[in-house]
Design a protein around this motif. Structure first.
Motif, PDB file in Angstrom:
ATOM      1  N   PRO A   6       0.830  -1.204   0.000  1.00 33.11           N
ATOM      2  CA  PRO A   6       0.000   0.000   0.000  1.00 33.11           C
ATOM      3  C   PRO A   6       0.863   1.252   0.000  1.00 33.11           C
ATOM      4  N   GLU A   7       0.600   2.135  -0.961  1.00 29.09           N
ATOM      5  CA  GLU A   7       1.328   3.388  -1.076  1.00 29.09           C
ATOM      6  C   GLU A   7       0.331   4.487  -1.407  1.00 29.09           C
ATOM      7  N   ILE A   8       0.677   5.688  -1.025  1.00 29.41           N
ATOM      8  CA  ILE A   8      -0.163   6.832  -1.375  1.00 29.41           C
ATOM      9  C   ILE A   8       0.266   7.289  -2.756  1.00 29.41           C
ATOM     10  N   HIS A   9      -0.721   7.551  -3.535  1.00 31.13           N
ATOM     11  CA  HIS A   9      -0.445   7.984  -4.905  1.00 31.13           C
ATOM     12  C   HIS A   9       0.235   9.341  -4.873  1.00 31.13           C
ATOM     13  N   PRO A  10       1.228   9.561  -5.755  1.00 34.05           N
ATOM     14  CA  PRO A  10       1.958  10.840  -5.706  1.00 34.05           C
ATOM     15  C   PRO A  10       1.087  12.058  -5.994  1.00 34.05           C
ATOM     16  N   ASN A  11      -0.004  11.920  -6.650  1.00 35.13           N
ATOM     17  CA  ASN A  11      -0.854  13.063  -6.967  1.00 35.13           C
ATOM     18  C   ASN A  11      -1.893  13.357  -5.853  1.00 35.13           C
ATOM     19  N   TYR A  12      -1.891  12.535  -4.852  1.00 35.18           N
ATOM     20  CA  TYR A  12      -2.869  12.732  -3.787  1.00 35.18           C
ATOM     21  C   TYR A  12      -2.463  13.935  -2.948  1.00 35.18           C
TER      22      TYR A  12
END
Length: 118
Positions: free
Chosen positions: A108-114
């Motif tokens: 699980p990773e946070i999307h860079p555009n978030y």
């Protein structure tokens, strides 16, 4: 007067003979035309049969070579299918393991555009 009527009779007879000769010549001409037409039809039929025979011969030569090509292509196709099937059975297990590993190993990773809306 008899000499005149006799002369007229001779002229009439000569005219009749000329007319008979003309009719006979027309009949001969008609027969010759009919015969020429029949000969031309026979010659055309003979030529047509000869050309059809040549066409069928060439067609059978071409189709025969195409038949050989078709069997050759069929053999190549079955060989490729056999190779693909063998390849499928050989690599199926490894590919399934890789696919399942990718599905199971989730990072699980946070999307860079978030953007955090604070």
């Amino acid at each position: 007067m008899t000499s005149q009527s006799q002369g007229i009779q001779q002229l009439l007879q000569a005219e009749k003979r000329a007319q008979d000769k003309l009719e006979e010549a027309k009949k001969r001409k008609g027969k010759r035309l009919k015969q020429a037409k029949e000969e031309a039809i026979a010659e055309i039929d003979h030529y047509r049969l000869q050309r059809e025979r040549e066409f069928r011969h060439k067609q059978s030569n071409i189709m025969g070579s195409q038949g050989n090509l078709s069997t050759k292509i069929e053999e190549q196709t079955t060989e490729k299918i056999r190779d693909n099937t063998n390849s499928f059975h050989k690599y199926m297990e490894n590919v399934m393991k890789q696919l399942l590993n990718m599905v199971y190993d989730i990072k699980p990773e946070i999307h860079p555009n978030y953007r955090d809306a604070v």
